[in-house]
Motif scaffolding. Structure first.
Motif, short mmCIF file in Angstrom:
data_model
loop_
_atom_site.label_atom_id
_atom_site.label_comp_id
_atom_site.label_asym_id
_atom_site.label_seq_id
_atom_site.Cartn_x
_atom_site.Cartn_y
_atom_site.Cartn_z
N SER A 114 -0.29 -3.39 0.78
CA SER A 114 -0.61 -3.79 -0.60
C SER A 114 -2.11 -3.68 -0.77
CB SER A 114 -0.14 -5.22 -0.90
OG SER A 114 -0.84 -6.13 -0.09
N SER A 115 -2.53 -3.58 -2.02
CA SER A 115 -3.94 -3.43 -2.30
C SER A 115 -4.33 -4.20 -3.55
CB SER A 115 -4.26 -1.93 -2.50
OG SER A 115 -5.61 -1.76 -2.88
N VAL A 116 -5.50 -4.82 -3.50
CA VAL A 116 -6.05 -5.50 -4.68
C VAL A 116 -6.47 -4.44 -5.70
CG1 VAL A 116 -7.92 -6.99 -5.50
CG2 VAL A 116 -6.81 -7.46 -3.31
N ARG A 117 -6.97 -3.32 -5.21
CA ARG A 117 -7.37 -2.19 -6.07
C ARG A 117 -6.14 -1.32 -6.31
NH1 ARG A 117 -12.34 1.12 -4.18
NH2 ARG A 117 -13.38 -0.27 -5.61
N LEU A 118 -5.90 -0.94 -7.56
CA LEU A 118 -4.78 -0.10 -7.92
C LEU A 118 -4.93 1.29 -7.32
CD1 LEU A 118 -2.16 0.14 -9.58
CD2 LEU A 118 -3.56 0.95 -11.48
N ILE A 119 -3.86 1.80 -6.71
CA ILE A 119 -3.83 3.15 -6.15
C ILE A 119 -2.87 3.97 -6.98
CG2 ILE A 119 -3.28 4.54 -4.12
CD1 ILE A 119 -3.76 2.00 -2.43
N ASN A 120 -3.27 5.18 -7.33
CA ASN A 120 -2.41 6.07 -8.09
C ASN A 120 -1.14 6.31 -7.27
OD1 ASN A 120 -1.10 8.23 -9.32
ND2 ASN A 120 -2.97 9.40 -9.64
N PRO A 121 0.04 5.93 -7.80
CA PRO A 121 1.28 6.07 -7.03
C PRO A 121 1.64 7.53 -6.73
CG PRO A 121 1.76 5.34 -9.26
CD PRO A 121 0.27 5.31 -9.10
N LYS A 122 1.05 8.48 -7.43
CA LYS A 122 1.29 9.89 -7.12
C LYS A 122 0.52 10.30 -5.87
CE LYS A 122 2.59 11.38 -11.68
NZ LYS A 122 2.53 12.44 -12.65
N VAL A 123 -0.47 9.49 -5.49
CA VAL A 123 -1.25 9.76 -4.29
C VAL A 123 -0.67 9.01 -3.09
CG1 VAL A 123 -3.53 9.52 -3.22
CG2 VAL A 123 -3.35 10.21 -5.61
N PHE A 124 -0.38 7.71 -3.27
CA PHE A 124 0.12 6.89 -2.16
C PHE A 124 0.91 5.73 -2.74
CE2 PHE A 124 -0.29 3.54 1.07
CZ PHE A 124 0.00 4.24 2.24
N LYS A 125 2.15 5.58 -2.28
CA LYS A 125 2.94 4.42 -2.74
C LYS A 125 3.86 3.94 -1.64
CE LYS A 125 6.49 7.19 -5.02
NZ LYS A 125 7.08 7.51 -6.31
N ARG A 126 4.07 2.62 -1.64
CA ARG A 126 5.00 2.01 -0.69
C ARG A 126 6.39 2.07 -1.29
NH1 ARG A 126 6.87 -3.24 0.20
NH2 ARG A 126 5.32 -4.10 -1.21
N LEU A 127 7.32 2.67 -0.56
CA LEU A 127 8.70 2.77 -1.02
C LEU A 127 9.50 1.54 -0.61
CD1 LEU A 127 9.34 6.49 0.01
CD2 LEU A 127 8.69 5.61 -2.25
N ARG A 128 9.25 1.09 0.62
CA ARG A 128 9.91 -0.09 1.19
C ARG A 128 9.07 -0.53 2.37
NH1 ARG A 128 12.53 4.44 2.28
NH2 ARG A 128 13.96 4.31 0.57
N TYR A 129 9.51 -1.58 3.06
CA TYR A 129 8.75 -2.04 4.21
C TYR A 129 8.57 -0.90 5.21
CZ TYR A 129 7.59 -4.19 8.64
OH TYR A 129 6.97 -4.48 9.82
N ASN A 130 7.32 -0.68 5.63
CA ASN A 130 6.95 0.30 6.66
C ASN A 130 7.28 1.75 6.29
OD1 ASN A 130 5.45 0.32 9.01
ND2 ASN A 130 7.25 0.59 10.30
N ASP A 131 7.38 2.04 4.99
CA ASP A 131 7.62 3.41 4.54
C ASP A 131 6.83 3.69 3.27
OD1 ASP A 131 8.56 6.00 4.20
OD2 ASP A 131 10.52 5.37 3.43
N CYS A 132 5.74 4.44 3.43
CA CYS A 132 4.92 4.83 2.29
C CYS A 132 4.97 6.34 2.16
CB CYS A 132 3.47 4.37 2.47
SG CYS A 132 3.28 2.57 2.40
N LEU A 133 4.84 6.83 0.92
CA LEU A 133 4.91 8.26 0.64
C LEU A 133 3.56 8.75 0.13
CD1 LEU A 133 6.82 10.74 0.43
CD2 LEU A 133 7.23 10.04 -1.95
N LEU A 134 3.13 9.89 0.68
CA LEU A 134 1.87 10.51 0.27
C LEU A 134 2.10 11.64 -0.71
CD1 LEU A 134 0.07 10.70 3.69
CD2 LEU A 134 -0.89 9.68 1.65
N ASN A 135 1.18 11.82 -1.65
CA ASN A 135 1.15 12.97 -2.56
C ASN A 135 2.46 13.14 -3.32
OD1 ASN A 135 -0.43 15.04 -3.64
ND2 ASN A 135 0.42 16.56 -2.24
N ASP A 136 3.12 12.04 -3.63
CA ASP A 136 4.38 12.04 -4.37
C ASP A 136 5.43 12.94 -3.71
OD1 ASP A 136 5.74 10.82 -6.45
OD2 ASP A 136 5.31 12.42 -7.89
N GLY A 137 5.31 13.13 -2.41
CA GLY A 137 6.26 13.96 -1.67
C GLY A 137 5.96 15.45 -1.73
#
Length: 166
Positions: A114-137
């Motif tokens: 998690s981040s206090v600063r907003l991250i563009n979800p097309k760049v990096f987003k957490r899908l579920r615990y211990n699984d984040c996706l880069l560059n919207d796949g």
């Protein structure tokens, strides 16, 4: 002038008149590095934002893998904190595939990121615990670097968990 300075200047002059492949051959011999398979060593003179190491081509001895998760390199380091005092970190993700492959579907083990600063979800987003996706796949081209910043009280250990060959 000290003897070590004279030696250094002599070596510098010696290497300046040589091709880069000949220079690399001499350096690998001096360092005792044995060249086997398709391993290559590239000596880099430029600095990256968050440090790094020499590029190394992955040995694709079996020939059945065009790309691997080890082709994606994640670097992160601390940057200036937010005005509120929360530490911030910059993350750089680079496709270092030595066989020229674009890599997509880059999943990262990231815990409860998690981040206090907003991250563009097309760049990096957490899908579920211990699984984040880069560059919207989407594919990250060979040699390309994707970067983002996050803010949290601690640095998250991020590691590539899976990739797809584009």
């Amino acid at each position: 002038m000290a003897a070590s300075s004279i030696l250094f200047l002599g070596l510098l002059a010696y290497f300046a008149d040589m091709s880069s492949s000949r220079r690399a051959g001499i350096i690998t011999t001096w360092l005792g590095i044995q060249e086997e398979g398709t391993h290559t060593i590239t000596l880099s003179t430029h600095r990256r934002l968050l440090g790094g190491s020499a590029k190394k081509e992955v040995n694709r001895m079996w020939g059945d893998q065009k790309c691997r998760k080890e082709d994606i390199v994640i670097r992160q380091g601390s940057t200036a904190p937010l005005a509120s005092g929360v530490p911030t970190y910059t993350v750089e993700v680079t496709n270092m595939c030595g066989s020229g492959c674009d890599i997509s579907g880059i999943h990262v083990s990231c815990g409860w990121f998690s981040s206090v600063r907003l991250i563009n979800p097309k760049v990096f987003k957490r899908l579920r615990y211990n699984d984040c996706l880069l560059n919207d796949g989407k594919a990250l081209a060979v040699g390309a670097t994707l970067s983002f910043q996050y803010a949290n009280t601690f640095l998250y250990p991020l590691a590539v968990s899976s990739v797809s060959c584009a």
